[in-house]
Design an enzyme around this catalytic site. Sequence first.
Site, PDB file in Angstrom:
ATOM      1  N   ARG A 157       0.816  -1.211   0.000  1.00  0.00           N
ATOM      2  CA  ARG A 157       0.000   0.000   0.000  1.00  0.00           C
ATOM      3  C   ARG A 157       0.857   1.271   0.000  1.00  0.00           C
ATOM      4  NH1 ARG A 157      -2.219  -3.672  -1.072  1.00  0.00           N
ATOM      5  NH2 ARG A 157      -4.163  -4.560  -0.330  1.00  0.00           N
ATOM      6  N   SER A 191     -11.348  -0.193   2.856  1.00  0.00           N
ATOM      7  CA  SER A 191     -10.567  -0.446   4.076  1.00  0.00           C
ATOM      8  C   SER A 191     -10.012   0.874   4.604  1.00  0.00           C
ATOM      9  CB  SER A 191      -9.425  -1.411   3.778  1.00  0.00           C
ATOM     10  OG  SER A 191      -9.932  -2.641   3.309  1.00  0.00           O
ATOM     11  N   GLU A 211      -5.617   4.389   5.856  1.00  0.00           N
ATOM     12  CA  GLU A 211      -5.255   4.192   4.454  1.00  0.00           C
ATOM     13  C   GLU A 211      -5.656   5.380   3.587  1.00  0.00           C
ATOM     14  OE1 GLU A 211      -6.043   0.885   0.931  1.00  0.00           O
ATOM     15  OE2 GLU A 211      -5.940   0.244   3.016  1.00  0.00           O
TER      16      GLU A 211
END
Length: 351
Positions: free
Chosen positions: A160, A239, A343
């Site tokens: 990520r 998420s 995130e």
Amino acid sequence: MQELHDAPLAPLTTFRLGGPAARLLTATTDAEVIAAVREADASGTPLLVVGGGSNLVIGDKGFDGTALRIATKGFELSGTSLELAAGEVWTDAVALTVDAGLAGIECLAGIPGSAGATPIQNVGAYGQEVSSTITEVVAYDRRTRETVTIPNTECAFSYRHSRFKAEPDRFVVLRVRFELEEANGLSAPLKYPETARAMGVEQGDRVPLSAARETVLGLRAGKGMVLDPEDHDTWSAGSFFTNPILGPDAFQDFLGRVHERLGPDVTPPAFPAEDGRTKTSAAWLIDRAGFTKGYGSGPARISTKHTLALTNRGTATTEDLLALAREVVTGVHAAFGVTLVNEPVTVGVSL
């Protein structure tokens, strides 16, 4: 290039949250994107680049600068090589590659947002990451004021993360190039256990491309991870927290806390990561810390379908969302000594 003033930004995000931008530009060509960025840089105007808005948390006061919405189009397929304009809708592009019989991104079906955002976040799901198929990223470099082509090896991809995320004010992605696989209509080998189980096959098996895509879409929909304007569980950024990656000492401390809180027979999810570290599950942590599906009594709550998604139930403000996020972060840390990291990108606010 369309120009609006005091323009609402909430409708451009999947959270449907945030105040207005002082100025909103919508660019439909690479030249327009570059011109808008150069103008903002020359005048010292703060710049916010907006793609699909699926990874943005914008403050209630909005953005006092120029928001640049990238709405460029372009899907070019030559053999197994694919080039996408940054503004292309990602999930549509995945569908087109599946229709073309090409494997490599089929398990990334249903992920909201634009193609230009995928290398920034190194988007991944169900055993695939874009870093495994991206060959080059074409971007405007705000430091050198030039358009540059950055090969995969120089993108610094990790979980990520990427060079583009590490230097958020430097690069504006224009185009992304991929190399896919022709496997006689079959998918790439399935790496994710849940996907393999859902299809009744073993990890490592290949399945028909369309079946892989449909299975992933079904799994995502069951977790509220496929956009649906009528379903508030999808009014989210997917998420909200990344899965924590812990060093050896931190992981042992974590295990001790798990056994103390939940019992010596409880084993948390653990997956090998780089440099001898271990990745665990943010969703598991959130649930075991007491934040179950549907948690919350206000207009921002945890999804009723997945503990990893924070959602706007329709009347939330960004501050409502952040209050819930902070409660979750504090609770997980108190329970397990692990600090969750958001995130989505925050604009004008922070946890």
